[in-house]
Each structure stands twice: as structure tokens, then as C-alpha cells.
Design a protein around this motif. Sequence first.
Motif, PDB file in Angstrom:
ATOM      1  N   ARG A 168       3.956  86.276  49.997  1.00 34.52           N
ATOM      2  CA  ARG A 168       3.263  84.990  50.173  1.00 34.52           C
ATOM      3  C   ARG A 168       2.704  84.452  48.860  1.00 34.52           C
ATOM      4  O   ARG A 168       2.524  83.253  48.714  1.00 34.52           O
ATOM      5  N   SER A 169       2.441  85.329  47.906  1.00 37.23           N
ATOM      6  CA  SER A 169       1.896  84.889  46.617  1.00 37.23           C
ATOM      7  C   SER A 169       2.969  84.342  45.684  1.00 37.23           C
ATOM      8  O   SER A 169       2.660  83.721  44.681  1.00 37.23           O
ATOM      9  N   ARG A 170       4.228  84.566  46.016  1.00 31.32           N
ATOM     10  CA  ARG A 170       5.337  84.131  45.169  1.00 31.32           C
ATOM     11  C   ARG A 170       5.584  82.642  45.350  1.00 31.32           C
ATOM     12  O   ARG A 170       5.471  82.119  46.453  1.00 31.32           O
ATOM     13  N   PRO A 171       5.961  81.949  44.274  1.00 26.60           N
ATOM     14  CA  PRO A 171       6.307  80.529  44.429  1.00 26.60           C
ATOM     15  C   PRO A 171       7.590  80.392  45.237  1.00 26.60           C
ATOM     16  O   PRO A 171       8.476  81.239  45.156  1.00 26.60           O
ATOM     17  N   ARG A 172       7.645  79.351  46.022  1.00 26.24           N
ATOM     18  CA  ARG A 172       8.854  79.111  46.814  1.00 26.24           C
ATOM     19  C   ARG A 172       9.907  78.445  45.944  1.00 26.24           C
ATOM     20  O   ARG A 172       9.600  77.605  45.120  1.00 26.24           O
ATOM     21  N   ALA A 173      11.143  78.829  46.169  1.00 24.10           N
ATOM     22  CA  ALA A 173      12.255  78.230  45.426  1.00 24.10           C
ATOM     23  C   ALA A 173      12.549  76.845  45.997  1.00 24.10           C
ATOM     24  O   ALA A 173      12.522  76.649  47.204  1.00 24.10           O
ATOM     25  N   TRP A 177      10.101  99.570  39.808  1.00 17.41           N
ATOM     26  CA  TRP A 177       9.226 100.492  39.078  1.00 17.41           C
ATOM     27  C   TRP A 177       8.576  99.769  37.897  1.00 17.41           C
ATOM     28  O   TRP A 177       7.379  99.908  37.655  1.00 17.41           O
ATOM     29  N   ARG A 178       9.378  98.961  37.186  1.00 15.69           N
ATOM     30  CA  ARG A 178       8.829  98.205  36.053  1.00 15.69           C
ATOM     31  C   ARG A 178       7.782  97.189  36.519  1.00 15.69           C
ATOM     32  O   ARG A 178       6.741  97.024  35.878  1.00 15.69           O
ATOM     33  N   LEU A 179       8.065  96.500  37.618  1.00 13.54           N
ATOM     34  CA  LEU A 179       7.100  95.528  38.157  1.00 13.54           C
ATOM     35  C   LEU A 179       5.808  96.224  38.587  1.00 13.54           C
ATOM     36  O   LEU A 179       4.712  95.723  38.333  1.00 13.54           O
ATOM     37  N   MET A 180       5.939  97.370  39.252  1.00 16.34           N
ATOM     38  CA  MET A 180       4.746  98.115  39.681  1.00 16.34           C
ATOM     39  C   MET A 180       3.935  98.559  38.468  1.00 16.34           C
ATOM     40  O   MET A 180       2.709  98.438  38.463  1.00 16.34           O
ATOM     41  N   ARG A 181       4.623  99.059  37.444  1.00 15.43           N
ATOM     42  CA  ARG A 181       3.946  99.521  36.234  1.00 15.43           C
ATOM     43  C   ARG A 181       3.213  98.375  35.537  1.00 15.43           C
ATOM     44  O   ARG A 181       2.142  98.573  34.971  1.00 15.43           O
ATOM     45  N   GLY A 203       1.904  95.879  37.113  1.00 13.58           N
ATOM     46  CA  GLY A 203       0.930  95.323  38.043  1.00 13.58           C
ATOM     47  C   GLY A 203       1.407  94.047  38.720  1.00 13.58           C
ATOM     48  O   GLY A 203       0.599  93.272  39.224  1.00 13.58           O
ATOM     49  N   LYS A 204       2.733  93.845  38.779  1.00 11.18           N
ATOM     50  CA  LYS A 204       3.287  92.627  39.356  1.00 11.18           C
ATOM     51  C   LYS A 204       3.938  92.850  40.718  1.00 11.18           C
ATOM     52  O   LYS A 204       4.547  91.936  41.276  1.00 11.18           O
ATOM     53  N   PHE A 205       3.841  94.043  41.256  1.00  7.47           N
ATOM     54  CA  PHE A 205       4.385  94.371  42.574  1.00  7.47           C
ATOM     55  C   PHE A 205       3.487  95.462  43.159  1.00  7.47           C
ATOM     56  O   PHE A 205       2.964  96.291  42.414  1.00  7.47           O
ATOM     57  N   PRO A 206       3.286  95.452  44.486  1.00  7.01           N
ATOM     58  CA  PRO A 206       2.434  96.492  45.083  1.00  7.01           C
ATOM     59  C   PRO A 206       2.928  97.900  44.757  1.00  7.01           C
ATOM     60  O   PRO A 206       4.134  98.144  44.677  1.00  7.01           O
ATOM     61  N   LEU A 207       1.991  98.805  44.562  1.00  3.01           N
ATOM     62  CA  LEU A 207       2.345 100.193  44.295  1.00  3.01           C
ATOM     63  C   LEU A 207       2.903 100.852  45.548  1.00  3.01           C
ATOM     64  O   LEU A 207       2.453 100.574  46.656  1.00  3.01           O
ATOM     65  N   SER A 208       3.874 101.714  45.360  1.00  2.00           N
ATOM     66  CA  SER A 208       4.449 102.446  46.481  1.00  2.00           C
ATOM     67  C   SER A 208       3.616 103.696  46.754  1.00  2.00           C
ATOM     68  O   SER A 208       2.819 104.128  45.918  1.00  2.00           O
ATOM     69  N   VAL A 209       3.806 104.241  47.937  1.00  2.00           N
ATOM     70  CA  VAL A 209       3.186 105.513  48.301  1.00  2.00           C
ATOM     71  C   VAL A 209       4.303 106.478  48.672  1.00  2.00           C
ATOM     72  O   VAL A 209       5.353 106.068  49.149  1.00  2.00           O
ATOM     73  N   LYS A 210       4.097 107.741  48.415  1.00  5.32           N
ATOM     74  CA  LYS A 210       5.075 108.764  48.769  1.00  5.32           C
ATOM     75  C   LYS A 210       4.748 109.270  50.172  1.00  5.32           C
ATOM     76  O   LYS A 210       3.584 109.518  50.500  1.00  5.32           O
ATOM     77  N   THR A 211       5.778 109.418  50.997  1.00 12.03           N
ATOM     78  CA  THR A 211       5.553 109.886  52.360  1.00 12.03           C
ATOM     79  C   THR A 211       5.233 111.381  52.398  1.00 12.03           C
ATOM     80  O   THR A 211       4.602 111.847  53.337  1.00 12.03           O
ATOM     81  N   SER A 212       5.669 112.119  51.389  1.00 10.06           N
ATOM     82  CA  SER A 212       5.344 113.544  51.260  1.00 10.06           C
ATOM     83  C   SER A 212       5.631 113.945  49.817  1.00 10.06           C
ATOM     84  O   SER A 212       6.177 113.163  49.052  1.00 10.06           O
TER      85      SER A 212
END
Length: 85
Positions: free
Chosen positions: A63-68, A31-35, A37-46
Motif C-alpha cells: 500500500r505504501s508503493r506508488p501506483r503505476a 535480501w538487498r531491499l530488506m538490508r 530497509g526498503k522491504f519488510p524483514l523476513s522471519v525464519k519458520t525454524s
Amino acid sequence: SVADIPAAEKLVPFQKLEPVYGVPFGRVHLWRLMRAGKFPLSVKTSAGGRSCWLETELIAWIRSRPRAITVRPSVSDDTSRRRKR
């Protein structure tokens, strides 16, 4: 909203994020990452339903994340092999 999602788009529920996609975050951190803008936003199914993510957006984020890179210590860096004085 779910109505705006193309029929062929796959929805990924929270429970599948770690075992299938390797996303190790808990709900609060996501939730913090989404807020931020660092993670895709979720959608509610209903209304009041579970949160899901669009698979295409999730894969693009992964794919945008750096590889360890795992670096093994060399013998000279290994402190466990030091002689005791």
C-alpha cells in the motif's frame, strides 16, 4: 522470531509473494531491499527453515508503493504511423 508472532498473524512464504501479492522480486533483490530497509524483514519458520513475511507488514508495504500509471501514446506520438519519405 516466530515465537513472538501473534497466533492469528498469517505468514507468507517466498513462493506466494509474486502469484498472490504481485511482488516480482527474486530472493537476492529482496535480501538487498530488506538490508536497505526498503522491504519488510523476513522471519525464519525454524532454525534453517524457510523465510516468510508477516502478511500485515507485506500489505502495508504494498500500500505504501506508488501506483503505476499506464499512459497510452496519442496518435501524434505514434512513430509507427509516420509516412516514409
